[in-house]
Design a protein around this motif. Structure first.
Motif, PDB file in Angstrom:
ATOM      1  N   LYS A  15       0.789  -1.288   0.002  1.00  0.00           N
ATOM      2  CA  LYS A  15      -0.262   0.000  -0.131  1.00  0.00           C
ATOM      3  C   LYS A  15       0.858   1.377   0.113  1.00  0.00           C
ATOM      4  CE  LYS A  15      -4.023   1.776   2.450  1.00  0.00           C
ATOM      5  NZ  LYS A  15      -4.595   1.714   3.752  1.00  0.00           N
ATOM      6  N   ARG A  16       1.811   1.293   0.736  1.00  0.00           N
ATOM      7  CA  ARG A  16       2.587   2.415   0.854  1.00  0.00           C
ATOM      8  C   ARG A  16       3.493   2.520  -0.192  1.00  0.00           C
ATOM      9  NH1 ARG A  16       5.468   1.203   6.862  1.00  0.00           N
ATOM     10  NH2 ARG A  16       3.560   1.661   8.137  1.00  0.00           N
ATOM     11  N   LEU A  17       3.914   1.443  -1.032  1.00  0.00           N
ATOM     12  CA  LEU A  17       5.069   1.429  -1.826  1.00  0.00           C
ATOM     13  C   LEU A  17       4.436   1.640  -3.498  1.00  0.00           C
ATOM     14  CD1 LEU A  17       7.299  -1.339  -0.758  1.00  0.00           C
ATOM     15  CD2 LEU A  17       7.940   1.133  -1.019  1.00  0.00           C
ATOM     16  N   LEU A  18       3.091   1.433  -3.538  1.00  0.00           N
ATOM     17  CA  LEU A  18       2.416   1.470  -4.684  1.00  0.00           C
ATOM     18  C   LEU A  18       2.724   2.848  -5.496  1.00  0.00           C
ATOM     19  CD1 LEU A  18       0.370  -0.216  -6.596  1.00  0.00           C
ATOM     20  CD2 LEU A  18      -1.492   0.932  -5.610  1.00  0.00           C
ATOM     21  N   LYS A  19       2.626   3.982  -4.827  1.00  0.00           N
ATOM     22  CA  LYS A  19       2.976   5.316  -5.543  1.00  0.00           C
ATOM     23  C   LYS A  19       4.547   5.692  -5.672  1.00  0.00           C
ATOM     24  CE  LYS A  19      -1.660   7.307  -4.136  1.00  0.00           C
ATOM     25  NZ  LYS A  19      -2.237   6.305  -3.481  1.00  0.00           N
ATOM     26  N   GLU A  20       5.303   5.002  -5.071  1.00  0.00           N
ATOM     27  CA  GLU A  20       6.682   5.283  -4.817  1.00  0.00           C
ATOM     28  C   GLU A  20       7.737   4.190  -5.600  1.00  0.00           C
ATOM     29  OE1 GLU A  20       8.565   5.857  -1.092  1.00  0.00           O
ATOM     30  OE2 GLU A  20       6.549   6.794  -0.467  1.00  0.00           O
ATOM     31  N   LYS A  21       6.890   3.533  -6.361  1.00  0.00           N
ATOM     32  CA  LYS A  21       7.901   2.280  -6.867  1.00  0.00           C
ATOM     33  C   LYS A  21       8.445   2.756  -8.006  1.00  0.00           C
ATOM     34  CE  LYS A  21       4.324  -0.384  -9.327  1.00  0.00           C
ATOM     35  NZ  LYS A  21       5.057  -0.229 -10.737  1.00  0.00           N
ATOM     36  N   SER A  22       8.203   3.950  -8.557  1.00  0.00           N
ATOM     37  CA  SER A  22       8.970   4.149  -9.953  1.00  0.00           C
ATOM     38  C   SER A  22      10.494   4.623  -9.647  1.00  0.00           C
ATOM     39  CB  SER A  22       8.214   5.633 -10.591  1.00  0.00           C
ATOM     40  OG  SER A  22       8.202   6.753  -9.641  1.00  0.00           O
ATOM     41  N   HIS A  23      10.748   5.099  -8.430  1.00  0.00           N
ATOM     42  CA  HIS A  23      12.364   5.335  -8.481  1.00  0.00           C
ATOM     43  C   HIS A  23      12.909   4.573  -7.605  1.00  0.00           C
ATOM     44  CE1 HIS A  23      10.268   7.380  -4.876  1.00  0.00           C
ATOM     45  NE2 HIS A  23      11.267   6.821  -4.186  1.00  0.00           N
ATOM     46  N   ARG A  24      12.501   3.267  -7.338  1.00  0.00           N
ATOM     47  CA  ARG A  24      13.284   2.185  -6.709  1.00  0.00           C
ATOM     48  C   ARG A  24      13.183   0.959  -7.682  1.00  0.00           C
ATOM     49  NH1 ARG A  24      11.762   2.923  -0.802  1.00  0.00           N
ATOM     50  NH2 ARG A  24      10.071   4.463  -0.642  1.00  0.00           N
ATOM     51  N   PRO A  25      14.565   0.861  -7.981  1.00  0.00           N
ATOM     52  CA  PRO A  25      14.940  -0.094  -9.044  1.00  0.00           C
ATOM     53  C   PRO A  25      14.660  -1.455  -8.868  1.00  0.00           C
ATOM     54  CG  PRO A  25      17.027   0.761  -7.758  1.00  0.00           C
ATOM     55  CD  PRO A  25      15.924   1.594  -7.387  1.00  0.00           C
ATOM     56  N   VAL A  26      14.333  -1.912  -7.422  1.00  0.00           N
ATOM     57  CA  VAL A  26      13.923  -3.359  -7.343  1.00  0.00           C
ATOM     58  C   VAL A  26      12.667  -3.603  -7.873  1.00  0.00           C
ATOM     59  CG1 VAL A  26      13.667  -5.006  -5.466  1.00  0.00           C
ATOM     60  CG2 VAL A  26      15.699  -3.496  -5.552  1.00  0.00           C
ATOM     61  N   LEU A  27      11.723  -2.399  -7.809  1.00  0.00           N
ATOM     62  CA  LEU A  27      10.381  -2.379  -8.059  1.00  0.00           C
ATOM     63  C   LEU A  27       9.756  -1.769  -9.128  1.00  0.00           C
ATOM     64  CD1 LEU A  27       9.061  -1.358  -4.110  1.00  0.00           C
ATOM     65  CD2 LEU A  27       9.311  -3.829  -5.273  1.00  0.00           C
ATOM     66  N   MET A  28      10.609  -1.156  -9.722  1.00  0.00           N
ATOM     67  CA  MET A  28      10.002  -0.183 -10.731  1.00  0.00           C
ATOM     68  C   MET A  28       9.407  -0.893 -11.889  1.00  0.00           C
ATOM     69  SD  MET A  28      13.512   1.384 -12.352  1.00  0.00           S
ATOM     70  CE  MET A  28      13.705   2.572 -11.364  1.00  0.00           C
ATOM     71  N   ASN A  29       9.845  -2.335 -12.329  1.00  0.00           N
ATOM     72  CA  ASN A  29       9.232  -2.957 -13.322  1.00  0.00           C
ATOM     73  C   ASN A  29       8.093  -3.943 -12.950  1.00  0.00           C
ATOM     74  OD1 ASN A  29      10.990  -2.022 -15.317  1.00  0.00           O
ATOM     75  ND2 ASN A  29      12.497  -3.198 -14.684  1.00  0.00           N
ATOM     76  N   ILE A  30       7.666  -3.782 -11.690  1.00  0.00           N
ATOM     77  CA  ILE A  30       6.763  -4.894 -11.099  1.00  0.00           C
ATOM     78  C   ILE A  30       5.377  -4.301 -11.370  1.00  0.00           C
ATOM     79  CG2 ILE A  30       5.978  -6.210  -9.310  1.00  0.00           C
ATOM     80  CD1 ILE A  30       8.861  -6.698 -10.117  1.00  0.00           C
ATOM     81  N   PRO A  31       4.557  -5.039 -12.243  1.00  0.00           N
ATOM     82  CA  PRO A  31       3.146  -4.177 -12.561  1.00  0.00           C
ATOM     83  C   PRO A  31       2.577  -4.072 -11.142  1.00  0.00           C
ATOM     84  CG  PRO A  31       3.226  -6.263 -13.729  1.00  0.00           C
ATOM     85  CD  PRO A  31       4.671  -6.257 -12.979  1.00  0.00           C
TER      86      PRO A  31
END
Ligand code: S3P
Length: 179
Positions: free
Chosen positions: A120-136
């Motif tokens: 929930k917290r990371l949904l809006k912030e994943k674009s600048h996190r390399p580990v998460l940025m490509n996860i739908p």
């Protein structure tokens, strides 16, 4: 909030805050540092400053293995620091024997959260996190659950484990300073 009786920082050591991305390591480090006159550092910020590049750029241009090497090196540059609280990166505990090094050099605190809270917290912030940025978006929670399972064997080596979602600064301080 009650500072130590002589109003100085109650520790002479280092506190390492560890946990998954989104677990509030920076937030809690800031709160504790201002309440207890501890100096504070965010490992990712120190890396970005020292290498003059964003973490996402380092990942992209040099790869994760290189990032993990410099992360371990920058972590160890704190060996002489005292009265200091260090907010680690989400993966810091899991590479290059960093967990062992932190346990030998200070008090480790795992800020534990559920995958649902983190997603929930990371949904809006994943674009600048390399580990998460490509996860739908619709796979984020299950990805986090899997990664957390991999990483918890490291995180759980922490001297202190707290439930981050219900945490107060008072409780965190009491737990750390009574250890
Ligand atoms: C990472 C977490 C990030 C940062 C890097 C890798 C990870 O730190 O170190 O993007 O592997 O979990 P935060 O937990 O501060 O976002």
């Amino acid at each position: 909030m009650h500072p130590s009786p002589d109003n100085r920082s109650p520790i002479k050591s280092k506190i390492f805050l560890i946990g998954f991305m989104g677990s509030g390591k920076t937030h809690w480090a800031r709160l504790l540092s201002s309440a207890y006159q501890l100096s504070y550092a965010d490992l990712d910020d120190v890396i970005e400053k020292e290498y003059n590049q964003k973490i996402a750029t380092i990942f992209k241009e040099k790869g994760e293995a290189y990032f993990r090497e410099i992360e371990a090196k920058v972590l160890r540059s704190f060996s002489e620091e005292q009265n200091c609280i260090i907010a680690c990166g989400g993966g810091t505990a899991c590479y290059h024997d960093n967990m062992q090094w932190m346990n030998e050099n200070g008090i480790t605190v795992y800020l534990q959260d559920s995958p649902a809270v983190l997603a929930k917290r990371l949904l809006k912030e994943k674009s600048h996190r390399p580990v998460l940025m490509n996860i739908p978006d619709n796979e984020l929670e299950s990805f986090i659950a899997g990664k957390l399972t991999e990483r918890e064997s490291f995180y759980k080596q922490a001297k202190i484990i707290v439930d981050e979602e219900t945490l107060t600064v008072q409780q965190l301080a009491d737990t750390i300073f009574n250890t």
